[in-house]
Scaffold this motif. Sequence first.
Motif, short mmCIF file in Angstrom:
data_model
loop_
_atom_site.label_atom_id
_atom_site.label_comp_id
_atom_site.label_asym_id
_atom_site.label_seq_id
_atom_site.Cartn_x
_atom_site.Cartn_y
_atom_site.Cartn_z
N VAL A 74 9.34 -2.39 2.24
CA VAL A 74 8.31 -1.86 1.35
C VAL A 74 7.86 -2.97 0.42
O VAL A 74 8.69 -3.66 -0.18
N LYS A 75 6.55 -3.12 0.31
CA LYS A 75 5.97 -4.02 -0.68
C LYS A 75 5.12 -3.19 -1.62
O LYS A 75 4.37 -2.33 -1.19
N MET A 76 5.27 -3.50 -2.91
CA MET A 76 4.46 -2.80 -3.91
C MET A 76 4.06 -3.80 -4.98
O MET A 76 4.71 -4.84 -5.15
N GLY A 77 3.00 -3.48 -5.68
CA GLY A 77 2.57 -4.33 -6.77
C GLY A 77 3.60 -4.37 -7.88
O GLY A 77 4.43 -3.45 -8.01
N VAL A 78 3.55 -5.39 -8.68
CA VAL A 78 4.52 -5.55 -9.77
C VAL A 78 4.23 -4.56 -10.89
O VAL A 78 3.11 -4.04 -11.02
N VAL B 4 12.99 -3.37 -0.64
CA VAL B 4 11.82 -3.19 -1.48
C VAL B 4 11.52 -4.50 -2.18
O VAL B 4 12.41 -5.14 -2.73
N GLU B 5 10.25 -4.87 -2.15
CA GLU B 5 9.83 -6.13 -2.76
C GLU B 5 8.60 -5.88 -3.63
O GLU B 5 7.67 -5.17 -3.23
N GLU B 6 8.63 -6.44 -4.82
CA GLU B 6 7.43 -6.46 -5.64
C GLU B 6 6.64 -7.70 -5.25
O GLU B 6 7.20 -8.78 -5.11
N ALA B 7 5.33 -7.52 -5.07
CA ALA B 7 4.52 -8.63 -4.58
C ALA B 7 3.19 -8.70 -5.31
O ALA B 7 2.60 -7.68 -5.65
N GLU B 8 2.76 -9.91 -5.54
CA GLU B 8 1.40 -10.14 -6.02
C GLU B 8 0.58 -10.54 -4.83
O GLU B 8 1.06 -11.23 -3.94
N GLY B 9 -0.66 -10.10 -4.78
CA GLY B 9 -1.48 -10.43 -3.62
C GLY B 9 -2.95 -10.35 -3.94
O GLY B 9 -3.35 -9.95 -5.03
N MET C 291 -0.91 -0.66 -4.77
CA MET C 291 -0.48 -1.09 -3.45
C MET C 291 0.93 -0.57 -3.20
O MET C 291 1.82 -0.74 -4.01
N ALA C 292 1.06 0.06 -2.10
CA ALA C 292 2.38 0.39 -1.56
C ALA C 292 2.25 0.31 -0.05
O ALA C 292 1.50 1.09 0.55
N HIS C 293 2.90 -0.66 0.53
CA HIS C 293 2.87 -0.85 1.97
C HIS C 293 4.28 -0.70 2.51
O HIS C 293 5.23 -1.19 1.90
N ALA C 294 4.43 -0.02 3.63
CA ALA C 294 5.74 0.11 4.28
C ALA C 294 5.59 -0.26 5.75
O ALA C 294 4.66 0.20 6.42
N THR C 295 6.50 -1.08 6.21
CA THR C 295 6.56 -1.45 7.62
C THR C 295 7.88 -0.98 8.18
O THR C 295 8.95 -1.34 7.66
N VAL C 296 7.81 -0.14 9.20
CA VAL C 296 9.00 0.38 9.86
C VAL C 296 9.19 -0.40 11.15
O VAL C 296 8.35 -0.33 12.05
N GLU D 289 5.31 12.03 -4.16
CA GLU D 289 6.56 11.98 -4.93
C GLU D 289 6.58 10.87 -5.98
O GLU D 289 7.52 10.79 -6.74
N ALA D 290 5.56 10.04 -5.99
CA ALA D 290 5.56 8.91 -6.93
C ALA D 290 4.82 9.23 -8.22
O ALA D 290 4.70 8.37 -9.08
N GLY D 291 4.31 10.44 -8.34
CA GLY D 291 3.62 10.82 -9.57
C GLY D 291 2.39 9.99 -9.86
O GLY D 291 2.10 9.70 -11.01
N GLY D 292 1.67 9.60 -8.82
CA GLY D 292 0.45 8.82 -9.00
C GLY D 292 0.67 7.35 -9.26
O GLY D 292 -0.28 6.62 -9.54
N VAL D 293 1.91 6.89 -9.16
CA VAL D 293 2.20 5.48 -9.40
C VAL D 293 1.58 4.58 -8.33
O VAL D 293 1.15 3.47 -8.62
N PHE D 294 1.50 5.09 -7.10
CA PHE D 294 0.88 4.31 -6.02
C PHE D 294 -0.53 4.85 -5.77
O PHE D 294 -0.68 6.02 -5.40
N PRO D 295 -1.56 4.04 -5.97
CA PRO D 295 -2.91 4.51 -5.69
C PRO D 295 -3.04 4.90 -4.21
O PRO D 295 -2.65 4.14 -3.32
N VAL D 296 -3.57 6.09 -3.96
CA VAL D 296 -3.64 6.60 -2.59
C VAL D 296 -4.38 5.64 -1.67
O VAL D 296 -3.96 5.41 -0.53
N GLY D 297 -5.46 5.04 -2.15
CA GLY D 297 -6.24 4.13 -1.32
C GLY D 297 -5.51 2.85 -0.94
O GLY D 297 -5.95 2.14 -0.03
N GLY D 298 -4.40 2.57 -1.61
CA GLY D 298 -3.64 1.35 -1.31
C GLY D 298 -2.42 1.58 -0.45
O GLY D 298 -1.68 0.64 -0.17
N ILE D 299 -2.20 2.81 -0.03
CA ILE D 299 -1.00 3.12 0.77
C ILE D 299 -1.24 2.72 2.22
O ILE D 299 -2.25 3.09 2.82
N ARG D 300 -0.29 1.99 2.79
CA ARG D 300 -0.32 1.59 4.20
C ARG D 300 1.08 1.77 4.76
O ARG D 300 2.05 1.26 4.19
N VAL D 301 1.19 2.46 5.86
CA VAL D 301 2.49 2.64 6.51
C VAL D 301 2.29 2.38 7.99
O VAL D 301 1.40 2.96 8.61
#
Length: 129
Positions: free
Chosen positions: A69-73, A110-115, A1-6, A32-44
């Motif tokens: 930005v919210k991302m998984g822990v 930037v916030e780490e979030a569980e969801g 998960m990597a979500h960004a709200t502008v 640029e994240a080297g696969g750290v953020f799963p593509v299917g979980g990206i929301r902007v």
Amino acid sequence: MAHATVEYTANVEDAFDLNALLALIARHMRDEAGGVFPVGGIRVRGIRLDHYVIADGKGPDDAFINIDVKMGVGRSAEFRQTYFDALFAAVRSFLEPMFTQRPLALSMYVEEAEGWKANSIYDRLKKAH
């Protein structure tokens, strides 16, 4: 998960290309994240703010753009520092002309979030590859 709200103030809507900024952030998360953020979980996404007060409320051209930005822990502190320094620099560079045209505040948090989530986009991505 990597979500960004502008979030951006309505008075800058015509001063920058929102879709290009959203695409820049999404591309950065994918490439640029080297696969750290799963593509299917990206929301902007972008949200125009029509009601706001900035500073003393007396600068009609005062504006802001904030990115949350919210991302998984689980990402290391070193990754977060390096990655988000680079993302902020890319966004700052993209918006550079605005800083000379008006008073502008740019921020990113930037916030780490569980969801909890359900996502069938991953199925589509698997079929596409």
